[in-house]
Design a protein around this motif. Structure first.
Motif, short mmCIF file in Angstrom:
data_model
loop_
_atom_site.label_atom_id
_atom_site.label_comp_id
_atom_site.label_asym_id
_atom_site.label_seq_id
_atom_site.Cartn_x
_atom_site.Cartn_y
_atom_site.Cartn_z
N LEU A 71 0.83 -1.21 0.00
CA LEU A 71 0.00 0.00 0.00
C LEU A 71 0.86 1.25 0.00
O LEU A 71 0.54 2.24 -0.68
CB LEU A 71 -0.92 -0.02 1.22
N ALA A 72 1.93 1.24 0.75
CA ALA A 72 2.82 2.40 0.77
C ALA A 72 3.44 2.63 -0.61
O ALA A 72 3.56 3.78 -1.06
CB ALA A 72 3.91 2.20 1.82
N LEU A 73 3.81 1.56 -1.29
CA LEU A 73 4.36 1.69 -2.63
C LEU A 73 3.34 2.26 -3.60
O LEU A 73 3.65 3.11 -4.44
CB LEU A 73 4.85 0.32 -3.11
N ALA A 74 2.09 1.79 -3.50
CA ALA A 74 1.04 2.31 -4.37
C ALA A 74 0.74 3.78 -4.08
O ALA A 74 0.43 4.56 -4.98
CB ALA A 74 -0.23 1.47 -4.21
N ALA A 75 0.81 4.18 -2.80
CA ALA A 75 0.57 5.58 -2.45
C ALA A 75 1.64 6.48 -3.05
O ALA A 75 1.36 7.60 -3.49
CB ALA A 75 0.53 5.73 -0.93
N LEU A 76 2.87 6.00 -3.09
CA LEU A 76 3.95 6.78 -3.69
C LEU A 76 3.75 6.96 -5.20
O LEU A 76 4.21 7.94 -5.78
CB LEU A 76 5.30 6.10 -3.43
N ALA A 79 -0.49 10.16 -8.58
CA ALA A 79 -0.14 11.45 -9.15
C ALA A 79 -0.42 12.58 -8.18
O ALA A 79 0.31 13.57 -8.14
CB ALA A 79 -0.93 11.66 -10.45
N ASP A 80 -1.48 12.45 -7.40
CA ASP A 80 -1.84 13.44 -6.39
C ASP A 80 -1.42 12.90 -5.03
O ASP A 80 -1.96 11.90 -4.56
CB ASP A 80 -3.34 13.72 -6.44
N ALA A 81 -0.47 13.56 -4.39
CA ALA A 81 0.05 13.07 -3.11
C ALA A 81 -1.05 13.04 -2.05
O ALA A 81 -1.11 12.11 -1.23
CB ALA A 81 1.21 13.95 -2.64
N ALA A 82 -1.93 14.05 -2.05
CA ALA A 82 -2.99 14.11 -1.03
C ALA A 82 -3.94 12.93 -1.17
O ALA A 82 -4.31 12.29 -0.18
CB ALA A 82 -3.74 15.43 -1.15
N SER A 83 -4.36 12.64 -2.41
CA SER A 83 -5.27 11.51 -2.61
C SER A 83 -4.58 10.19 -2.31
O SER A 83 -5.20 9.25 -1.80
CB SER A 83 -5.81 11.51 -4.04
N GLY A 84 -3.28 10.11 -2.60
CA GLY A 84 -2.55 8.89 -2.30
C GLY A 84 -2.48 8.63 -0.81
O GLY A 84 -2.66 7.50 -0.35
N ILE A 85 -2.22 9.68 -0.05
CA ILE A 85 -2.16 9.53 1.41
C ILE A 85 -3.53 9.18 1.97
O ILE A 85 -3.67 8.34 2.87
CB ILE A 85 -1.62 10.82 2.05
N ALA A 86 -4.59 9.83 1.43
CA ALA A 86 -5.95 9.51 1.88
C ALA A 86 -6.31 8.06 1.57
O ALA A 86 -6.90 7.36 2.40
CB ALA A 86 -6.95 10.45 1.22
N GLY A 87 -5.95 7.60 0.39
CA GLY A 87 -6.20 6.21 0.04
C GLY A 87 -5.42 5.24 0.91
O GLY A 87 -5.93 4.19 1.31
N LEU A 88 -4.18 5.59 1.23
CA LEU A 88 -3.37 4.75 2.11
C LEU A 88 -4.00 4.63 3.48
O LEU A 88 -4.08 3.53 4.05
CB LEU A 88 -1.96 5.34 2.22
N GLY A 89 -4.47 5.75 4.02
CA GLY A 89 -5.12 5.71 5.32
C GLY A 89 -6.37 4.85 5.32
O GLY A 89 -6.63 4.10 6.27
N GLY A 296 -1.63 3.88 -9.29
CA GLY A 296 -1.56 4.63 -8.04
C GLY A 296 -2.88 4.62 -7.30
O GLY A 296 -3.96 4.51 -7.91
N LEU A 297 -2.81 4.74 -5.98
CA LEU A 297 -4.02 4.74 -5.16
C LEU A 297 -4.96 5.88 -5.53
O LEU A 297 -4.53 7.01 -5.75
CB LEU A 297 -3.65 4.85 -3.68
N LYS A 298 -6.26 5.54 -5.64
CA LYS A 298 -7.33 6.49 -5.94
C LYS A 298 -7.15 7.17 -7.29
O LYS A 298 -7.65 8.28 -7.52
CB LYS A 298 -7.44 7.55 -4.83
N GLU A 299 -6.46 6.51 -8.21
CA GLU A 299 -6.24 7.07 -9.54
C GLU A 299 -7.16 6.46 -10.60
O GLU A 299 -7.08 6.84 -11.76
CB GLU A 299 -4.78 6.86 -9.96
N PHE A 300 -8.02 5.51 -10.22
CA PHE A 300 -8.91 4.90 -11.21
C PHE A 300 -9.81 5.94 -11.89
O PHE A 300 -9.95 5.91 -13.12
CB PHE A 300 -9.76 3.80 -10.56
N PRO A 301 -10.46 6.86 -11.14
CA PRO A 301 -11.33 7.84 -11.83
C PRO A 301 -10.59 8.68 -12.85
O PRO A 301 -11.14 9.02 -13.91
CB PRO A 301 -11.87 8.69 -10.67
#
Length: 483
Positions: A71-76, A79-89, A296-301
């Motif tokens: 999950l940490a790798l996918a969050a990195l 493209a959007d760091a904020a959405s990646g961190i939110a998805g990781l959480g 990347g996390l939360k990048e599907f849309p």
């Protein structure tokens, strides 16, 4: 059942209670139930710091901890760091933190049954509201009529009530199939009555995915409990279905149409099925372009339109249940496995699916009594049927749905119950003394040994003279005392 509820279970019960709060139209972000799950994690963490205990062994840490790295790798890679961190959480909350906290909160089968009955109570409350919505025409819109049972979740989360009711039905079925000498006298008939009552609101949810997952799990639960009992229950269920649908005509025409549509999803799919197929193809296309780490996390849309065909509609129409008409955007493929594959690649899918498979395998092995530690004398049959049933239901439903919405936190509770059954310590039959884990003070030591750990191995029961068929088996937190 206990006359009182242990304080350590109150945060988990609060999660269930807050799930019944009415949904706010268009509300996004964390819900009160999510906040309660955070309180559960914090309480367990503070308890561990206070006692300085080492609660998990290497196997439990491996099963629950491996997804963290993926999950940490996918969050990195987002493209959007904020959405990646939110998805990781969000992923850590649902698949790691809350399940681990629940594993540490449960002490014995009585604790497990408290939460199982909590699921049943929540399902009965939501199912009752859903039944009233169908009878009064105040539910979500379905085929031009406001009759779809959605409970307090509203038309924007039509899978919410179906998930809650299905969880309650699976839990009630497992409790009803308990061995007589292992449970209180009234548990089996009461649980059977609850399971029968929950069939109706589940049917009125018109959720094909929930129907398929529930039917599969109930069939396997019955087979695990014994072929003779399975035949009796199937006969009773068939008779009840004939009376409810054939005799009373409860939703007979629409139920028949919805059931028949399951066999037509390849020949003549409706628009919702077409949208699902289109998004599945889009998720597969994203994975082909980024096979190892995904987009990347939360990048599907953000990548959906560039991979979806023109067959995809603008969104899902929702209305009814006290809310105005609105178009719900399609922001996920409605398949958890494809969502993980597209956003996290093979690394993420291997880590998460491997965690779920490990929980299922260890749970089934303990359920069948073939686990290497010994047959689960301290884990009664009903707990195993509920834990394995909830996990299996979720894994089957993941083929038709993914995480999202207020009911998502229930997935975390199901994983926690499965972790307690599959990874929690089993009691032995030797020794005396107790070792307390989180919330119970410092662990007692045996001959200078380390504190007793949850999550693996066998820990002795209070007395070797205790009868094997005690109504409530010994707590799995006990430890052998050396002379």
């Amino acid at each position: 059942m206990r006359r009182h509820v242990p304080a350590r279970l109150l945060p988990a019960l609060a999660v269930l209670g807050l799930l019944a709060s009415p949904a706010s139209p268009g509300a996004e972000g964390a819900t009160p139930a999510d906040a309660a799950s955070g309180v559960l994690v914090v309480c367990v963490a503070l308890g561990l710091l206070r006692t300085r205990a080492r609660p998990l062994t290497a196997r439990a840490v491996l099963v629950l901890g491996v997804p963290v790295l993926a999950l940490a790798l996918a969050a990195l890679g987002a493209a959007d760091a904020a959405s990646g961190i939110a998805g990781l959480g969000r992923y850590l909350q649902i698949f790691v933190l809350v399940p681990a906290a629940l594993l540490l909160s449960l002490r014995d089968p009585r604790d497990f049954r408290v939460l199982a009955w909590g699921l049943v109570a929540l399902a009965l409350a939501e199912g009752g509201i859903g039944l009233a919505q169908y009878l009064t025409g105040t539910g979500a819109s379905y085929r031009g009529e406001d009759i779809r049972a959605v409970g307090t979740f509203g038309p924007a989360d039509i899978m919410g009530m179906a998930t809650v009711v299905a969880y309650g039905l699976v839990a009630a079925s497992g409790l009803a199939l308990a061995r007589t000498h292992e449970v209180p006298r009234l548990q089996r008939p009461l649980a059977a009555a609850c399971a029968a009552a929950l069939v109706v609101p589940l049917a009125l949810s018109f959720s094909r995915g929930a129907w398929i997952a529930t039917a599969a799990v109930l069939g396997l639960q019955l087979l695990a409990a014994g072929p003779r009992r399975a035949l009796k229950v199937l006969a009773a269920a068939s008779a009840a279905a004939v009376v409810l649908v054939g005799g009373l005509g409860i939703g007979s025409a629409m139920l028949h149409e919805r059931l028949s549509s399951i066999t037509k999803i390849t020949d003549a799919p409706d628009q919702s099925v077409t949208d699902r197929y289109t998004m599945w193809a889009a998720a597969t296309g994203m994975w082909r372009e980024h096979p190892v780490t995904g987009v990347g996390l939360k990048e599907f849309p953000a990548h959906r339109d560039s991979h979806a065909s023109l067959a995809l509609s603008a969104g899902s129409d929702t209305a009814g249940a006290g809310q105005d008409f609105r178009v719900q955007p399609l922001l996920s493929p409605h398949n958890m496995y494809l969502l993980v594959l597209s956003e996290q690649g093979l690394i993420g899918l291997t880590a998460l699916a491997g965690c779920w498979a490990a929980l299922l395998v260890t749970g089934v092995l303990r359920l069948t009594g073939t686990h290497r530690t010994r047959a689960p004398r301290g884990r009664p049959l009903d707990c195993g049927l509920v834990a394995c049933g909830l996990l299996l239901w979720q894994l089957v439903d993941f083929a038709y749905a993914d995480i999202g919405g207020p009911a998502t936190v229930l997935t975390a509770l199901a994983l926690g119950l499965a972790a307690w059954w599959g990874l929690g310590a089993l009691p032995s039959t030797h020794g005396t003394g107790t070792a307390r884990g989180y919330g119970g003070g410092a662990a007692r030591r045996s001959g200078g040994g380390a504190p007793q750990r949850y999550g693996d191995g066998a820990s002795p029961s209070p007395s070797c003279e205790a009868p094997a068929a005690a109504p409530y088996p010994a707590s799995p937190t006990t430890e052998r005392r050396t002379p």
